[in-house]
Design a protein around this motif. Sequence first.
Motif, PDB file in Angstrom:
ATOM      1  N   LEU A 177       0.811  -1.314  -0.038  1.00  0.00           N
ATOM      2  CA  LEU A 177       0.062   0.012   0.067  1.00  0.00           C
ATOM      3  C   LEU A 177       0.999   1.227   0.153  1.00  0.00           C
ATOM      4  N   VAL A 178       1.078   1.915  -1.115  1.00  0.00           N
ATOM      5  CA  VAL A 178       1.738   2.970  -1.406  1.00  0.00           C
ATOM      6  C   VAL A 178       1.362   4.219  -0.839  1.00  0.00           C
ATOM      7  N   ARG A 179       2.333   4.803   0.225  1.00  0.00           N
ATOM      8  CA  ARG A 179       1.915   6.149   0.675  1.00  0.00           C
ATOM      9  C   ARG A 179       2.412   7.205  -0.448  1.00  0.00           C
ATOM     10  N   PHE A 180       1.454   7.742  -1.062  1.00  0.00           N
ATOM     11  CA  PHE A 180       1.615   8.667  -2.352  1.00  0.00           C
ATOM     12  C   PHE A 180       1.121  10.053  -2.102  1.00  0.00           C
ATOM     13  N   ARG A 181       1.683  11.085  -2.652  1.00  0.00           N
ATOM     14  CA  ARG A 181       1.164  12.655  -2.481  1.00  0.00           C
ATOM     15  C   ARG A 181       0.137  12.696  -3.314  1.00  0.00           C
ATOM     16  N   ARG A 182       0.316  11.930  -4.585  1.00  0.00           N
ATOM     17  CA  ARG A 182      -0.670  12.219  -5.729  1.00  0.00           C
ATOM     18  C   ARG A 182      -0.445  11.284  -6.747  1.00  0.00           C
ATOM     19  N   GLU A 183      -1.365  11.206  -7.820  1.00  0.00           N
ATOM     20  CA  GLU A 183      -1.200  10.387  -8.838  1.00  0.00           C
ATOM     21  C   GLU A 183      -0.960  11.034 -10.185  1.00  0.00           C
ATOM     22  N   LEU A 184       0.133  10.590 -11.100  1.00  0.00           N
ATOM     23  CA  LEU A 184       0.402  10.993 -12.088  1.00  0.00           C
ATOM     24  C   LEU A 184       0.187  10.122 -13.358  1.00  0.00           C
ATOM     25  N   ALA A 185       0.383  10.588 -14.536  1.00  0.00           N
ATOM     26  CA  ALA A 185       0.310   9.766 -15.678  1.00  0.00           C
ATOM     27  C   ALA A 185       1.053  10.400 -16.823  1.00  0.00           C
ATOM     28  N   GLN A 186       1.971   9.549 -17.265  1.00  0.00           N
ATOM     29  CA  GLN A 186       2.920   9.681 -18.222  1.00  0.00           C
ATOM     30  C   GLN A 186       2.603   8.846 -19.735  1.00  0.00           C
ATOM     31  N   GLN A 187       2.188   9.792 -20.837  1.00  0.00           N
ATOM     32  CA  GLN A 187       1.898   9.246 -22.074  1.00  0.00           C
ATOM     33  C   GLN A 187       3.048   9.231 -22.906  1.00  0.00           C
ATOM     34  N   VAL A 188       3.279   8.237 -23.731  1.00  0.00           N
ATOM     35  CA  VAL A 188       4.301   8.041 -24.767  1.00  0.00           C
ATOM     36  C   VAL A 188       3.653   7.441 -26.182  1.00  0.00           C
ATOM     37  N   ILE A 232      10.806   7.115 -17.658  1.00  0.00           N
ATOM     38  CA  ILE A 232      10.177   5.710 -17.186  1.00  0.00           C
ATOM     39  C   ILE A 232       9.162   5.530 -18.516  1.00  0.00           C
ATOM     40  N   GLY A 233       8.336   6.514 -18.876  1.00  0.00           N
ATOM     41  CA  GLY A 233       7.339   6.249 -19.838  1.00  0.00           C
ATOM     42  C   GLY A 233       8.197   5.598 -21.145  1.00  0.00           C
ATOM     43  N   THR A 234       9.264   6.323 -21.554  1.00  0.00           N
ATOM     44  CA  THR A 234       9.953   5.877 -22.782  1.00  0.00           C
ATOM     45  C   THR A 234      10.853   4.459 -22.585  1.00  0.00           C
ATOM     46  N   GLN A 235      11.180   4.395 -21.379  1.00  0.00           N
ATOM     47  CA  GLN A 235      11.860   3.239 -21.155  1.00  0.00           C
ATOM     48  C   GLN A 235      11.025   1.907 -21.194  1.00  0.00           C
ATOM     49  N   ILE A 236       9.371   2.081 -20.607  1.00  0.00           N
ATOM     50  CA  ILE A 236       8.499   1.126 -20.883  1.00  0.00           C
ATOM     51  C   ILE A 236       8.048   0.858 -22.083  1.00  0.00           C
ATOM     52  N   ALA A 237       7.746   1.836 -22.922  1.00  0.00           N
ATOM     53  CA  ALA A 237       7.346   1.795 -24.199  1.00  0.00           C
ATOM     54  C   ALA A 237       8.360   0.988 -25.051  1.00  0.00           C
ATOM     55  N   ASP A 238       9.664   1.416 -25.267  1.00  0.00           N
ATOM     56  CA  ASP A 238      10.744   0.804 -25.814  1.00  0.00           C
ATOM     57  C   ASP A 238      10.994  -0.800 -25.266  1.00  0.00           C
ATOM     58  N   GLY A 239      11.038  -0.882 -24.068  1.00  0.00           N
ATOM     59  CA  GLY A 239      11.340  -2.257 -23.391  1.00  0.00           C
ATOM     60  C   GLY A 239      10.237  -3.273 -23.669  1.00  0.00           C
ATOM     61  N   LEU A 240       9.015  -2.841 -23.727  1.00  0.00           N
ATOM     62  CA  LEU A 240       7.837  -3.700 -24.202  1.00  0.00           C
ATOM     63  C   LEU A 240       7.344  -3.728 -25.477  1.00  0.00           C
ATOM     64  N   GLY A 241       8.132  -3.063 -26.357  1.00  0.00           N
ATOM     65  CA  GLY A 241       7.563  -2.947 -27.570  1.00  0.00           C
ATOM     66  C   GLY A 241       6.229  -2.477 -27.955  1.00  0.00           C
ATOM     67  N   VAL A 242       5.662  -1.564 -27.265  1.00  0.00           N
ATOM     68  CA  VAL A 242       4.624  -0.880 -27.555  1.00  0.00           C
ATOM     69  C   VAL A 242       4.375  -0.121 -28.819  1.00  0.00           C
ATOM     70  N   THR A 243       3.438  -0.390 -29.604  1.00  0.00           N
ATOM     71  CA  THR A 243       3.166   0.610 -30.743  1.00  0.00           C
ATOM     72  C   THR A 243       1.917   1.339 -30.427  1.00  0.00           C
ATOM     73  N   GLY A 244       1.634   2.536 -30.622  1.00  0.00           N
ATOM     74  CA  GLY A 244       0.672   3.176 -30.406  1.00  0.00           C
ATOM     75  C   GLY A 244       0.730   4.130 -29.132  1.00  0.00           C
ATOM     76  N   ASN A 269      -7.841   7.841 -20.615  1.00  0.00           N
ATOM     77  CA  ASN A 269      -8.469   8.958 -19.918  1.00  0.00           C
ATOM     78  C   ASN A 269      -7.729  10.161 -19.639  1.00  0.00           C
ATOM     79  N   SER A 270      -6.454   9.705 -18.997  1.00  0.00           N
ATOM     80  CA  SER A 270      -5.324  10.912 -18.719  1.00  0.00           C
ATOM     81  C   SER A 270      -4.931  11.672 -19.874  1.00  0.00           C
ATOM     82  N   GLY A 271      -5.479  11.109 -21.210  1.00  0.00           N
ATOM     83  CA  GLY A 271      -4.874  12.177 -22.261  1.00  0.00           C
ATOM     84  C   GLY A 271      -6.096  12.638 -22.860  1.00  0.00           C
ATOM     85  N   HIS A 272      -7.453  12.707 -22.354  1.00  0.00           N
ATOM     86  CA  HIS A 272      -8.343  13.505 -23.009  1.00  0.00           C
ATOM     87  C   HIS A 272      -7.948  15.015 -23.077  1.00  0.00           C
ATOM     88  N   TRP A 273      -7.340  15.537 -22.224  1.00  0.00           N
ATOM     89  CA  TRP A 273      -7.049  16.904 -22.455  1.00  0.00           C
ATOM     90  C   TRP A 273      -6.293  17.392 -23.768  1.00  0.00           C
TER      91      TRP A 273
END
Length: 373
Positions: A177-188, A232-244, A269-273
């Motif tokens: 159970l993470v003690r967090f200040r807030r939630e963020l979202a990074q899109q790539v 972190i976002g680009t590391q995951i996108a590249d490491g997992l081979g995501v397209t889109g 949803n975090s990217g509707h802005w």
Amino acid sequence: MTKRVGVIGGGQLARMMIAPAIELGVQIRVLAEQDGMSAQLAQTAVGDYRDLDTVRAFARDVDVVTFDHEHVPQEVLRALVADGVAVHPGPDALQFAQDKLVMRQKLADVGAPQPDWAGVQTRDELQAFIDDHSGRAVVKTPRGGYDGKGVRVIAEASEADDWFEAFAGEPILVEELVRFRRELAQQVARRPSGEMVPYPVVETVQQDGVCAEVFAPAPNLGERAVELAARIGTQIADGLGVTGMLAVELFETTDERLLVNELAMRPHNSGHWTQDGAVTSQFEQHLRAVLDLPLGSADALTDATCMINILGGPEGVDIDERFAVAMEAHPGAKIHTYGKASRPGRKVGHVNVTSDDIADAAYVARAAATYFD
């Protein structure tokens, strides 16, 4: 020749790809479980996305297959790839958005920061994890959860007995159970050729497990954290081979770390802005990426954009009537509706407001959204 993109899933994400597709000269075709939102605006086939013959027939008439949800079975996806169909994101990447245990192991392999976690198969294993993590933990079903479903905060292992029974010998996921200040979202955005473009990191606010508000870019976030989120976002996108499009949901902890919470491999949803607050919306960018076209700029157009989800009010509310009234009252707000009937808690639209001040944007966006209560 006009490119044809086949979208499996007929929800609001497919619907919101249609306008940018027209601007790109791309044709959208949708496979929906029933006539609905996308059928009002795009060529739609009705059928079961879990049925291979149905999906194969749909895929014959398009140049690339993509998704507005992550629920298409792996065996269906892999059969399409074996048939020579372009599938983006492909099954090798999409599996990490379909199974949270597989995701956690892969994130560990690529070195992404994440909470302590384990796959547990018995009450004793779960209780031992809880006891080792200050007496409380988060349990998640490995598959099928979204918008707060399939997630529980527990203090006793017996609180997950029904999930042990439902998954019958398969492990379930437990996390600290993470003690967090807030939630963020990074899109790539990432295209098959490897080009990647990160968007500004945003702050998200959840209500009963559903994204209710987004502030873009995330206010009062230091340069180091902004750079780390993009890395972190680009590391995951590249490491997992995501397209889109990839959305990485993050915790900003009380000790100033960023930890990966969830992944989504589609517009999110975090990217509707981005529809009104960025040079290239996430929906246009997703189409560019899956077609392996040059990616657009992800820069913000203004200092601040606030997105407020319209979570449906009472049954029977006339959305079109409320829409007209809200537009007249707040001409500076961009109100997007999904063609859905209203019911409590249902996502029926969202409001975007841009400004040079995030507090001002939030005030106007919230005011416009209240017309749908």
